[in-house]
Each structure stands twice: as structure tokens, then as C-alpha cells.
Design an enzyme around this catalytic site. Structure first.
Site, PDB file in Angstrom:
ATOM      1  CG  HIS A 229      20.929  73.125  38.342  1.00 55.44           C
ATOM      2  ND1 HIS A 229      21.018  74.487  38.224  1.00 55.44           N
ATOM      3  CD2 HIS A 229      22.018  72.614  37.700  1.00 55.44           C
ATOM      4  CE1 HIS A 229      22.118  74.795  37.561  1.00 55.44           C
ATOM      5  NE2 HIS A 229      22.747  73.681  37.226  1.00 55.44           N
TER       6      HIS A 229
ATOM      7  CB  ALA B 216      24.466  79.650  40.027  1.00 54.24           C
TER       8      ALA B 216
END
Length: 281
Positions: free
Chosen positions: A37, A32
Site C-alpha cells: 500500500h 491494514a
């Protein structure tokens, strides 16, 4: 883009990088993926000859089965996002049995008390699960550098302690919190918020910023009191904890000393649990 689901195949692929002396960067995730990230991936690509991103929703770190069930799984979209950073990033997306060899149990770890504070106190067994999967992933990837976001600051300290205790020789790189334009810390859980909740959630960072200002002139008890009072005017939020702790030990602070401190918060908005933190020094 190389995508692996089997650990032996990944090990074999990475061996030629080791043989040629290239540094391997590693970004462990539960998928996700968001821009936070990707910021870790970008840093790893810039600092290493090869980068591995793992995408694995680890069941042993969820103390709430419903939370595990609802955790978003978006592998195809995640791979597309990683490709926008660099096409040669290696993705490791194993199944649970591949990681746990059919025995989905966590090992018990002693992290010198880091595991009993805050998240550990409210999520029994969570850091045993984190330690177990991170150690397994480290053994497979054998990275030179591994990248973790400071949003999960307690986890970052736990991983550093794991590397120290297991003598793993891996450089753990803590990366700044990525925030949405409103200040809300980027998190995969944000996707579970309604549009209104996501807008309202900006109050979490504002309260942390206010805590940092109060910390300059007020006692630790007063700073904590101000923060909790601020949530009283926003009854849709249910604070689980607000702690001021020393950074390296995560010990709850009561008196100011010549140390580095952080404010940590966990709060429910609806049925979504959000965490954040801020340096106070």
C-alpha cells in the site's frame, strides 16, 4: 496529517487544490496497510500535488460475512504508516453510514463480462460492491490519478472499465505487485496466517514462476495441469482456481495467440484465502 471522516469536509479541503490546478492522487484501501500500500502512496505523492488515502472496509464487496467480521481494522497504525511517507497525505476514514447514507446496498454493474470471471465466479456480488464503493469514492475525491496494485489484477481491469463506462476522466495507474522476501504477494490477509503458514505460502509464487517457464514451451492445458499437480504435493493448500487468461478481456485462454496472458490463482491455506497472478509474456 489531515484526517477526515465526513465526505463534505473532505471535498471542501480538496477544493483549493483543484482551484490551484494541482493534480490529486488517490489510493483507495481497506486499511491494514502494508508496504505494498505504501508503495502506491509513494508513487502518488511523487506524481501529484496532493494525495488522498481512503481507509474503508467496504461491507458490500464481502460475500462471506465471516470474512468481513475477521478483516483487520488497524486505523491508528495505518495513519502512522502513511505519515512515514509524507505528513501532508490526506486520510479519509468514513463510517459505513457516511458512505452509504444509511442504505448499505450495492448497485448492479455490467462490466462487459469482466465481472463473471475468476473472482466474480467464486464471490457472487463482489464486483458490484467494488464498483459501487469505487464510484462513490471517485465522486467524493475527484482524483486526477488513482492507484491500484496489480495483485488484484481483475479488480484493476474492472476499475478501468468503470471509468470508461461512466466517462469519469480519471487516469487509472496499475502498480507492480509488492512481495515479501519469500515471494509471497503482500496482502492484509497475510496477517491472519500463522508464522509457519506464512513461510509455506511462498509456494504460491514459486508455482506461478514455474507456470511462466512452462508457458514458453508447453500448451496452456499442460501449464495448468503442472500447476495443479504441484499443489497435490502440498495438501495444506486447497486451490480454488488456476486460470490462464488474456489480460484485457480476462477470457480463459485455450490456445496461444499473439496476445498478453496472465496466470491467476486463488488458494485457501487454512481458512485464509490468498490470490496472486503473474504475467506470462
Amino acid at each position: 496529517m489531515p484526517i477526515f471522516t465526513k465526505k463534505d469536509a473532505l471535498k471542501a479541503h480538496l477544493q483549493h487544490y483543484r482551484d490551484s490546478g494541482k493534480a490529486i492522487g488517490f489510493v483507495p484501501t481497506m486499511g491494514a496497510l502494508h508496504q505494498g500500500h505504501l508503495a502506491l502512496v509513494k508513487q502518488s505523492v511523487a506524481q501529484n500535488g496532493a494525495t488522498v488515502v481512503s481507509i474503508f472496509v467496504n461491507p458490500t464487496q464481502f460475500n462471506n460475512p465471516d470474512d468481513l467480521l475477521k478483516y483487520p481494522r488497524t486505523l491508528d497504525a495505518d495513519v502512522q504508516k502513511i505519515a512515514t511517507v509524507h505528513p501532508d497525505v490526506v486520510v479519509f476514514a468514513p463510517e459505513v453510514d457516511e458512505m452509504y447514507d444509511g442504505n448499505t446496498q450495492s448497485k448492479h454493474y455490467d462490466f462487459d463480462g469482466l465481472e463473471t470471471k475468476m473472482e466474480g465466479a467464486h464471490r457472487p456480488g463482489h464486483f458490484d460492491g467494488v464498483g459501487t464503493i469505487v464510484k462513490k469514492l471517485f465522486d467524493i475525491v475527484q482524483p486526477t490519478n488513482a492507484y491500484f496494485g496489480e495483485k488484484d489484477f481483475q479488480q484493476l481491469q474492472i476499475v478501468k472499465k468503470l471509468v470508461e463506462k461512466e466517462s469519469l476522466g480519471i487516469n487509472i495507474v496499475g502498480c507492480p505487485i509488492s512481495r515479501e522476501e519469500s515471494g509471497l504477494a503482500m496482502s492484509s490477509r497475510n496477517e491472519r496466517l500463522t508464522e509457519k503458514e506464512r513461510k509455506d505460502a511462498a509456494i504460491i509464487y514459486r508455482i506461478l514462476q514455474e507456470a511462466r517457464e512452462h508457458f514458453k514451451t508447453e500448451s496452456i492445458a499442460e501449464v495448468r495441469e503442472h500447476a495443479l499437480e504441484a499443489f497435490e504435493t502440498h495438501p495444506e493448500f486447497k486451490p480454488e482456481y488456476f486460470e490462464i487468461a488474456e489480460e484485457s478481456t480476462l477470457e480463459t485462454a485455450t490456445l496461444k495467440e499473439n496476445r498478453k496472458y496472465r496466470a491467476f490463482i486463488a488458494v485457501f491455506l487454512g481458512n485464509v484465502r490468498l490470490i496472486d497472478n503473474i504475467s506470462l509474456n
